[in-house]
Design an enzyme around this catalytic site. Structure first.
Site, PDB file in Angstrom:
ATOM      1  N   GLY A  55      19.259  16.433  20.121  1.00  0.00           N
ATOM      2  CA  GLY A  55      18.563  17.182  19.083  1.00  0.00           C
ATOM      3  C   GLY A  55      19.491  17.988  17.918  1.00  0.00           C
ATOM      4  N   PRO A  91      23.756  12.826  23.189  1.00  0.00           N
ATOM      5  CG  PRO A  91      25.561  13.849  22.124  1.00  0.00           C
ATOM      6  CD  PRO A  91      25.186  13.345  23.420  1.00  0.00           C
ATOM      7  N   GLY A  92      22.779  10.986  20.425  1.00  0.00           N
ATOM      8  CA  GLY A  92      22.429   9.727  19.808  1.00  0.00           C
ATOM      9  C   GLY A  92      22.994   9.805  18.291  1.00  0.00           C
ATOM     10  NE  ARG A 107      16.035   7.580  11.554  1.00  0.00           N
ATOM     11  CZ  ARG A 107      16.242   8.652  10.765  1.00  0.00           C
ATOM     12  NH1 ARG A 107      16.781   8.586   9.416  1.00  0.00           N
ATOM     13  NH2 ARG A 107      15.842   9.771  11.148  1.00  0.00           N
ATOM     14  CE1 TYR A 154      10.067   8.963  13.489  1.00  0.00           C
ATOM     15  CE2 TYR A 154      12.123   7.917  13.331  1.00  0.00           C
ATOM     16  CZ  TYR A 154      10.980   8.054  14.160  1.00  0.00           C
ATOM     17  OH  TYR A 154      10.928   7.762  15.287  1.00  0.00           O
ATOM     18  CB  CYS A 190       3.906  -9.165   1.606  1.00  0.00           C
ATOM     19  SG  CYS A 190       4.583 -10.246   0.397  1.00  0.00           S
ATOM     20  CD  GLU A 191       2.624  -3.565   5.288  1.00  0.00           C
ATOM     21  OE1 GLU A 191       1.696  -2.906   5.473  1.00  0.00           O
ATOM     22  OE2 GLU A 191       2.551  -5.024   5.886  1.00  0.00           O
TER      23      GLU A 191
HETATM   24  C1  LIG Z   1      16.442   9.720  22.090  1.00  0.00           C
HETATM   25  C2  LIG Z   1      16.955  10.539  23.026  1.00  0.00           C
HETATM   26  C3  LIG Z   1      18.143  11.149  22.884  1.00  0.00           C
HETATM   27  C4  LIG Z   1      18.954  11.120  21.590  1.00  0.00           C
HETATM   28  O1  LIG Z   1      18.396  12.141  20.766  1.00  0.00           O
HETATM   29  P1  LIG Z   1      19.178  12.338  19.087  1.00  0.00           P
HETATM   30  O2  LIG Z   1      18.583  13.139  18.472  1.00  0.00           O
HETATM   31  O3  LIG Z   1      19.320  10.872  18.644  1.00  0.00           O
HETATM   32  O4  LIG Z   1      20.690  12.836  19.535  1.00  0.00           O
HETATM   33  C5  LIG Z   1      18.686  11.930  24.009  1.00  0.00           C
HETATM   34  N1  LIG Z   1      17.918  11.862  25.260  1.00  0.00           N
HETATM   35  C6  LIG Z   1      16.685  11.323  25.119  1.00  0.00           C
HETATM   36  C7  LIG Z   1      15.987  11.655  26.411  1.00  0.00           C
HETATM   37  C8  LIG Z   1      16.332  10.693  24.253  1.00  0.00           C
HETATM   38  O5  LIG Z   1      15.092  10.002  24.577  1.00  0.00           O
END
Ligand SMILES: *Cc1c(COP(=O)(O)O)cnc(C)c1O
Length: 400
Positions: A217, A259-260, A297, A301, A327-328
C-alpha cells in the site's frame, strides 16, 4: 535517457514498455535500508505488478522473495529460480484445490476466508498457514483500491477472530504467520501504523508465529503534488514498534512486506507513437498507436501518467487530449500541457512499471506491446511484440 528511449522505440518499434533495473534496485535497497534495524526482514515482490520472468530474475538477484496471487504466478516464480520457501501465495476467492496444489509445492500459503481455512485445516492440520486479516482501515479515498475497509472482499474480519480461533483450535492447525494488505493507496504513515497495531493485537492470539506480513500500500507519486510514502520514516517507526513487539512476544519474528507499485512503478515508461494530430472544434487530439488494450490505468482508475514528448522536448507547450486508436473511448489524458506534438512523435508515459503491461489485452485484435529492460546501460528485449499467430493461437476454426 530520452535519447536511449528514442533509440529503443526506433530499434524495437512502438508501442513498447521500457524498464530500468537501476531504479528497481534502488527502490529495493531503500526499503531494506529503512528497515535495517529489524534482524529478520523479508521483502516479497508482488508479482502481479509486473510479471516478466526477467524482472522476476532481477528480484531474485536482489535477494527478494515474491508474493503471488495465482498458481500460475507461483509457477512463474519457480521457473524464474525462486525456491518455494521464498514464495508466499496470497490468493482471494480461489478453490481449495488450487490452494492444496500450491501448498504441495512447498510454498507458504495465506488464507483469507474462514470457509477455506476450516476445510484446509481439517484436511491438512500439519501444513503451516498464514492468515490474512482485514483490519478495517480505510486506506485512501478510492474504494476500488482500498481493500481493508468494511465492505471489502479481502481478508478475515478482525470481528471474526473468536470464530477464527475456534477453527484453529478445533482443527489443531498451525498458524505461522499473520498478514494484512490494506490496499494500494495508504494515505499516510499514521494510518499504516494504526492498522499495524491491530495486527499486533491479533498476533498475540497465536503462539507459533514465525512472521508478520504488513502487505503493502506504499504510495509513489504519479503527478506533481502527489505524496510519496515516506518509507524512511515508516521504517524508523515500525521497526522500533516491531522489535518491541517481538520482545513482548518472546521470539524474534520475521517482518515481511510485499510491495509491487513501490518497487517497479517508477522504473517503467511506456512509449507510443503519434499516428494522428486531430484538431476539432473543442480540442486538439493526439492519437497514439495504443489504447486501453495496452495501458488501462487512466481509464480504469483515473490514474494520471505524466506524458512527455520525447521527439520535441523543447517545443512550445500546447494543450492536448491524448487518446488511443481503438474503437472505444480511451482517453489517456485530457487538456494536458505537452511540448508541441507532430505526427510521428514518440510520447513517453511515466510510472508505467506497475499494473500496466500486466493488464494489457488483445482487444481490437491488436498485439500486446514488447518489453525492454535497460540493465547496466544495455537495452535487452525481454518480451517480443506479439504477431498474428499469437492472435490466432488458441482459436479453433470449425467448418461451418
Ligand atoms: C497487489 C498486492 C500487493 C501489492 O500492492 P502494491 O500496491 O502494488 O504495492 C501486495 N499484496 C497483495 C496481497 C496484493 O494483492
Amino acid at each position: 535517457m530520452s535519447k536511449q528511449l528514442l533509440k529503443i522505440a526506433s530499434d524495437f518499434g512502438s508501442p513498447i514498455y521500457v524498464y530500468d533495473s537501476a531504479i528497481i534496485s534502488n527502490q529495493y535497497n531503500r526499503l531494506t535500508n529503512a528497515f535495517s534495524s529489524v534482524n529478520k526482514l523479508r521483502i516479497n515482490y508482488a508479482v502481479k505488478a509486473l510479471s516478466n520472468i526477467s524482472i522476476l530474475k532481477l528480484f531474485k538477484s536482489l535477494g527478494s522473495g515474491i508474493d503471488t496471487v495465482s498458481i500460475q504466478e507461483v509457477q512463474l516464480g519457480i521457473k524464474a529460480g525462486f525456491e518455494p520457501e521464498k514464495i508466499i501465495y496470497t490468493p482471494n476467492g480461489v478453490s481449495l484445490e488450487e490452494i492444496e496444489s500450491v501448498a504441495k509445492l512447498g510454498v507458504q500459503i495465506n488464507i483469507d476466508n474462514l470457509s477455506i481455512l476450516e476445510q484446509f485445516g481439517t484436511k491438512h492440520p500439519n501444513i503451516p498457514v498464514c492468515i490474512r486479516i482485514n483490519p478495517h482501515v480505510m486506506a485512501g479515498g478510492n474504494t476500488n483500491i482500498s481493500v481493508g475497509h468494511i465492505d471489502s472482499k479481502f481478508g478475515i474480519s478482525i470481528h471474526q477472530i473468536p470464530l477464527l480461533l475456534r477453527i484453529v483450535e478445533n482443527t489443531n492447525m498451525n498458524i505461522n504467520g499473520i498478514h494484512m494488505h490494506t490496499g494500494s493507496d495508504i494515505l499516510d504513515i499514521d494510518v499504516f501504523l494504526y492498522a499495524s497495531e491491530i495486527l499486533f493485537e491479533t498476533a498475540k492470539h497465536f503462539e507459533d508465529l514465525e512472521f508478520i506480513d504488513f502487505g503493502s500500500g506504499f504510495k509513489v507519486p504519479y503527478k506533481e503534488g502527489d505524496i510519496e510514502t515516506n518509507i524512511e520514516e515508516l521504517g524508523k517507526k515500525l521497526s522500533k514498534r516491531f522489535n518491541d513487539f517481538c520482545k513482548s512476544y518472546g521470539k524474534e519474528l520475521t517482518l515481511a512486506f510485499e510491495p509491487g507499485k513501490f518497487l517497479v512503478s517508477e522504473s517503467g515508461v511506456f512509449l507510443a507513437k503519434v499516428n494522428v494530430v486531430k484538431q476539432t472544434t473543442s480540442t486538439v487530439f493526439a492519437q497514439i498507436d495504443s489504447g486501453f488494450n495496452h495501458l488501462i490505468r487512466p481509464m480504469l482508475y483515473g490514474s494520471q501518467h505524466e506524458i512527455i514528448n520525447l521527439s520535441n522536448p523543447k517545443g512550445r507547450e500546447r494543450f492536448y487530449s491524448v487518446v488511443g486508436y481503438i474503437c472505444e473511448t480511451d482517453t489517456f489524458a485530457n487538456n494536458r500541457r505537452i511540448n508541441e506534438i507532430k505526427e510521428g512523435d514518440i510520447l513517453c508515459f511515466k510510472n508505467a512499471g506497475a499494473y500496466c503491461f500486466t493488464m494489457a489485452s488483445n482487444y481490437n485484435s491488436r498485439y500486446r506491446p514488447a518489453e525492454v529492460l535497460i540493465h547496466k546501460g544495455k537495452s535487452h528485449l525481454i518480451r517480443k511484440r506479439e504477431n498474428f499467430d499469437d492472435i490466432l493461437q488458441n482459436q479453433v476454426e470449425i467448418s461451418l
